[in-house]
Design an enzyme around this catalytic site. Structure first.
Site, PDB file in Angstrom:
ATOM      1  N   ARG A  28      49.599  31.887  34.149  1.00 11.91           N
ATOM      2  CA  ARG A  28      50.146  30.529  34.068  1.00 11.91           C
ATOM      3  C   ARG A  28      50.193  29.992  32.633  1.00 11.91           C
ATOM      4  NH1 ARG A  28      46.109  28.788  38.841  1.00 11.91           N
ATOM      5  NH2 ARG A  28      45.136  30.720  38.097  1.00 11.91           N
ATOM      6  N   THR A  96      38.902  38.380  40.949  1.00  7.81           N
ATOM      7  CA  THR A  96      37.582  37.987  40.447  1.00  7.81           C
ATOM      8  C   THR A  96      36.449  38.768  41.126  1.00  7.81           C
ATOM      9  OG1 THR A  96      37.685  36.129  41.988  1.00  7.81           O
ATOM     10  CG2 THR A  96      38.242  35.664  39.700  1.00  7.81           C
ATOM     11  N   GLY A 158      39.965  26.434  44.681  1.00  9.28           N
ATOM     12  CA  GLY A 158      39.544  26.936  45.987  1.00  9.28           C
ATOM     13  C   GLY A 158      38.867  25.820  46.779  1.00  9.28           C
ATOM     14  N   GLU A 173      41.158  29.910  49.019  1.00  7.80           N
ATOM     15  CA  GLU A 173      42.013  29.665  47.853  1.00  7.80           C
ATOM     16  C   GLU A 173      43.197  28.796  48.258  1.00  7.80           C
ATOM     17  OE1 GLU A 173      41.231  30.603  44.564  1.00  7.80           O
ATOM     18  OE2 GLU A 173      39.453  30.676  45.809  1.00  7.80           O
ATOM     19  N   LYS A 370      38.216  32.448  -5.401  1.00  8.63           N
ATOM     20  CA  LYS A 370      37.879  33.459  -4.385  1.00  8.63           C
ATOM     21  C   LYS A 370      36.712  34.277  -4.905  1.00  8.63           C
ATOM     22  CE  LYS A 370      38.839  37.506  -4.234  1.00  8.63           C
ATOM     23  NZ  LYS A 370      39.379  38.854  -4.388  1.00  8.63           N
ATOM     24  N   TYR A 385      43.459  30.325 -11.468  1.00 14.49           N
ATOM     25  CA  TYR A 385      43.022  31.270 -10.443  1.00 14.49           C
ATOM     26  C   TYR A 385      41.723  31.898 -10.926  1.00 14.49           C
ATOM     27  CZ  TYR A 385      42.339  35.293  -7.537  1.00 14.49           C
ATOM     28  OH  TYR A 385      41.768  36.209  -6.707  1.00 14.49           O
ATOM     29  N   ASN A 405      42.384  39.879 -11.973  1.00 11.01           N
ATOM     30  CA  ASN A 405      41.344  40.671 -11.301  1.00 11.01           C
ATOM     31  C   ASN A 405      41.890  41.908 -10.619  1.00 11.01           C
ATOM     32  OD1 ASN A 405      42.719  39.107  -9.402  1.00 11.01           O
ATOM     33  ND2 ASN A 405      40.990  39.105  -7.999  1.00 11.01           N
TER      34      ASN A 405
HETATM   35  C1  UD1 Z   1      39.094  30.606  40.591  1.00  4.80           C
HETATM   36  C2  UD1 Z   1      38.486  30.638  42.002  1.00  4.80           C
HETATM   37  C3  UD1 Z   1      38.697  29.276  42.647  1.00  4.80           C
HETATM   38  C4  UD1 Z   1      38.078  28.200  41.792  1.00  4.80           C
HETATM   39  C5  UD1 Z   1      38.592  28.259  40.364  1.00  4.80           C
HETATM   40  C6  UD1 Z   1      37.755  27.340  39.479  1.00  4.80           C
HETATM   41  C7  UD1 Z   1      38.735  32.932  42.824  1.00  4.80           C
HETATM   42  C8  UD1 Z   1      39.490  33.834  43.743  1.00  4.80           C
HETATM   43  N1  UD1 Z   1      39.130  31.662  42.789  1.00  4.80           N
HETATM   44  O1  UD1 Z   1      40.480  30.440  40.729  1.00  4.80           O
HETATM   45  O2  UD1 Z   1      38.110  29.260  43.945  1.00  4.80           O
HETATM   46  O3  UD1 Z   1      38.356  26.917  42.363  1.00  4.80           O
HETATM   47  O4  UD1 Z   1      38.494  29.579  39.823  1.00  4.80           O
HETATM   48  O5  UD1 Z   1      38.299  27.237  38.190  1.00  4.80           O
HETATM   49  O6  UD1 Z   1      37.801  33.378  42.195  1.00  4.80           O
HETATM   50  N2  UD1 Z   1      39.426  37.283  35.990  1.00  4.80           N
HETATM   51  C9  UD1 Z   1      39.047  38.584  35.696  1.00  4.80           C
HETATM   52  N3  UD1 Z   1      39.608  39.609  36.373  1.00  4.80           N
HETATM   53  C10 UD1 Z   1      40.521  39.422  37.372  1.00  4.80           C
HETATM   54  C11 UD1 Z   1      40.901  38.092  37.678  1.00  4.80           C
HETATM   55  C12 UD1 Z   1      40.332  37.047  36.970  1.00  4.80           C
HETATM   56  O7  UD1 Z   1      38.216  38.815  34.823  1.00  4.80           O
HETATM   57  O8  UD1 Z   1      40.970  40.423  37.953  1.00  4.80           O
HETATM   58  C13 UD1 Z   1      38.836  36.176  35.224  1.00  4.80           C
HETATM   59  C14 UD1 Z   1      39.866  35.394  34.446  1.00  4.80           C
HETATM   60  O9  UD1 Z   1      39.997  35.918  33.143  1.00  4.80           O
HETATM   61  C15 UD1 Z   1      39.288  33.988  34.448  1.00  4.80           C
HETATM   62  C16 UD1 Z   1      38.405  33.943  35.688  1.00  4.80           C
HETATM   63  O10 UD1 Z   1      38.247  35.268  36.112  1.00  4.80           O
HETATM   64  O11 UD1 Z   1      38.491  33.750  33.310  1.00  4.80           O
HETATM   65  C17 UD1 Z   1      39.000  33.106  36.804  1.00  4.80           C
HETATM   66  O12 UD1 Z   1      40.265  33.597  37.125  1.00  4.80           O
HETATM   67  P1  UD1 Z   1      41.468  32.610  37.414  1.00  4.80           P
HETATM   68  O13 UD1 Z   1      42.667  33.402  37.648  1.00  4.80           O
HETATM   69  O14 UD1 Z   1      41.527  31.557  36.381  1.00  4.80           O
HETATM   70  O15 UD1 Z   1      40.975  31.984  38.801  1.00  4.80           O
HETATM   71  P2  UD1 Z   1      41.528  30.666  39.504  1.00  4.80           P
HETATM   72  O16 UD1 Z   1      42.825  30.961  40.137  1.00  4.80           O
HETATM   73  O17 UD1 Z   1      41.467  29.550  38.560  1.00  4.80           O
HETATM   74 CA    CA Z   2      40.912  29.285  36.364  1.00  6.73          CA
END
Ligand code: UD1
Ligand code: CA
Length: 485
Positions: A28, A96, A158, A173, A370, A385, A405
């Site tokens: 996004r 996540t 969520g 979600e 520098k 300089y 320099n």
């Molecule tokens: C998530 C939660 C949601 C909560 C919200 C709060 C889930 C499924 N949903 O949604 O319930 O209300 O955060 O802000 O967890 N990330 C990874 N690997 C992945 C996917 C994501 O490391 O495969 C990391 C992203 O870099 C990010 C974090 O996890 O820092 C959260 O991911 P994001 O896509 O922002 O989750 P939300 O849709 O905001």
């Molecule tokens: Ca998020």
């Protein structure tokens, strides 16, 4: 939840580990850059998101990286230098839940304490809040706890679904929610705590049959309940702390909130901000009392600005130390510098990395420095300089002096002693050394060492040709002046 208690939860009983998820691209954001690298108040959001966990003493502190893993690691190390971190790689971003599993793989097998899980896009989270959450989680004995908040508009967060007894049944979600679930205003902030043993058993049970085809960490709630285990949602009051940034608009909103919070704190501590709306100051910056900051000033990194400093305006400073009572006139750019007390800089000066001004220095307009160590009372007031240089005390560097320099391959050093007069338009061909009490005549090209107390000059003898100008005009335009039409 009580958020005013001290941040010592980590040391109270069982060990505490933390996993922060930061592998996603952040679709996004519509950016080629990983979301967690986008900056707030001058630093990547991942740094501010991790700081509360560092404050808690979570150990190990595991960061799950994936998208632009190298840059994210470098940004984290740059911002949190000295903290011991482990990086887990999630090479394809499958949600996540999957990311948390990748993080758990780095947790020692014999780790038997609690694990905090947070997201890398929550830069306003505070250590005290997390500490009281961990304490509440431990007192509850729940298999899984998380922080929830009530929002007027639940948006993309969520939803916390409760059963007839008011107990947490699931997190759904937004994209998977039924119309009635979408109306739920209690949302999941994305801060979880659970015993490692529960996570080891439950993370693998997450499935990806949902609207996004992803492994949702949030499914842990239903999984725990399905196993007859207790899940607790701790409601927090301070909703702004839990903003999870997903878009550029949210980035700008949270940035503005953060900036205003920082500015209010600075003003309360005795700093004058002539126009808080255009003061851009990082969270880690320290500023002494009675310092006055003019419009359009950016100060980032681990900068320390002394007391009674004046920054007139339009300045960009990162990782600088500025001594008490120094005066930065309009238009200063300075990075990785130390400026002593009672210095006068600018207008329009460029202090690059490794500049070290001992105190009572003047670095005037259009001077670039520098890796320059400059002794107390020494001045370079105009158009110079000074690079890879060490200059003593009470020396005057005249207008247009240049340290030569760079030979095209390597940089060379210039040393100038105390109480010298370096005449205007002098070039010092480095490597070269100038003693103490030296007088260099203007226009000199210094090629070799000048001993203490000497006068150095490389003047060409001056010649005159009488009447030359009139002849010159005659050659070009019969009888006319030099003026252009
Ligand atoms: C998530 C939660 C949601 C909560 C919200 C709060 C889930 C499924 N949903 O949604 O319930 O209300 O955060 O802000 O967890 N990330 C990874 N690997 C992945 C996917 C994501 O490391 O495969 C990391 C992203 O870099 C990010 C974090 O996890 O820092 C959260 O991911 P994001 O896509 O922002 O989750 P939300 O849709 O905001
Ligand atoms: Ca998020």
């Amino acid at each position: 939840m009580n958020t005013t208690e001290r941040t010592d939860a980590a040391h109270e009983s069982a060990p505490l580990a933390a996993i922060t998820l930061a592998a996603g691209l952040g679709t996004r954001m519509r950016s080629a850059r990983a979301k967690v690298l986008h900056e707030l108040a001058g630093e990547p959001m991942i740094a501010a998101s991790l700081r509360p966990l560092v404050g808690l003493g979570a150990d190990p502190l595991i960061v799950v990286v994936g998208h632009q893993a190298d840059q994210v690691q470098a940004a984290v190390r740059g911002a949190l230098g000295g903290v011991s971190l482990r990086f887990a790689l999630q090479s394809s971003q499958r949600g996540t839940g999957h990311a948390a599993l990748c993080g758990m793989a780095l947790l020692p097998e014999d780790f038997s304490g609690d694990v905090l899980i947070t997201y890398g896009d929550m830069p306003r989270l505070r250590a005290q809040t997390v500490a009281s959450f961990v304490r509440a989680h431990r007192q509850s004995g729940a298999a899984l706890s998380f922080i929830s908040v009530e929002l007027r508009e639940a948006g993309a967060y969520g939803r916390v679904v409760r059963d007839a007894d008011g107990k947490v049944a699931a997190i759904v979600e937004a994209k998977d929610a039924s119309p009635s679930q979408r109306n739920i205003r209690e949302i999941n902030t994305g801060v979880y705590a659970a015993p490692a043993a529960f996570l080891r058993g439950a993370l693998g049970a997450i499935r990806s049959e949902n609207a996004q085809g992803e492994y949702y960490l949030t499914d842990l709630v239903a999984i725990a309940r399905g196993r007859g285990l207790a899940v607790e949602a701790f409601k927090a009051e301070q909703i702004s702390e839990f903003a999870g940034i997903n878009s550029r608009e949210e980035l700008a909103e949270v940035n503005a909130e953060m900036r205003m919070a920082i500015n209010r704190r600075l003003m309360a501590s005795g700093v004058t901000l002539i126009d808080p709306a255009t003061a851009y100051i990082g969270e880690q910056v320290e500023i002494g009392a009675d310092t006055i900051i003019g419009p359009n000033v950016q100060i980032y990194g681990r900068s320390k600005i002394g007391a009674g400093v004046r920054i007139d305006g339009t300045a960009w400073l990162r990782d600088v130390t500025i001594g008490d009572r120094s005066h930065l006139k309009i238009g200063i750019r300075a990075e990785q510098c130390r400026v002593g007390e009672d210095c006068e800089l600018g207008p329009f000066a460029h202090l690059r990395e490794g500049t070290d001004l001992e105190g009572r220095n003047r670095i005037g307009n259009f001077v670039e420095t520098k890796k320059a160590r400059i002794g107390r009372g020494t001045k370079a007031s105009h158009l110079s300089y000074l690079g890879d240089a060490k200059i003593g005390r009470e020396t005057n560097v005249g207008c247009g002096v240049i340290t030569v320099n760079y030979d095209g391959y390597e940089k060379h050093r210039t040393e100038i002693g105390d109480r010298c007069m370096v005449g205007c338009d002098t070039q010092l061909i480095a490597p070269v050394k100038v003693g103490n009490d030296v007088y260099i005549a203007s226009g000199t090209t210094v090629l070799r060492e000048i001993p203490d107390g000497a006068l150095a000059m490389s003047h060409h003898p001056q010649r005159e040709k009488a009447g030359w100008t009139a002849n010159w005009h005659k050659r070009h335009q019969k009888g006319g002046g030099a003026a252009e039409s």
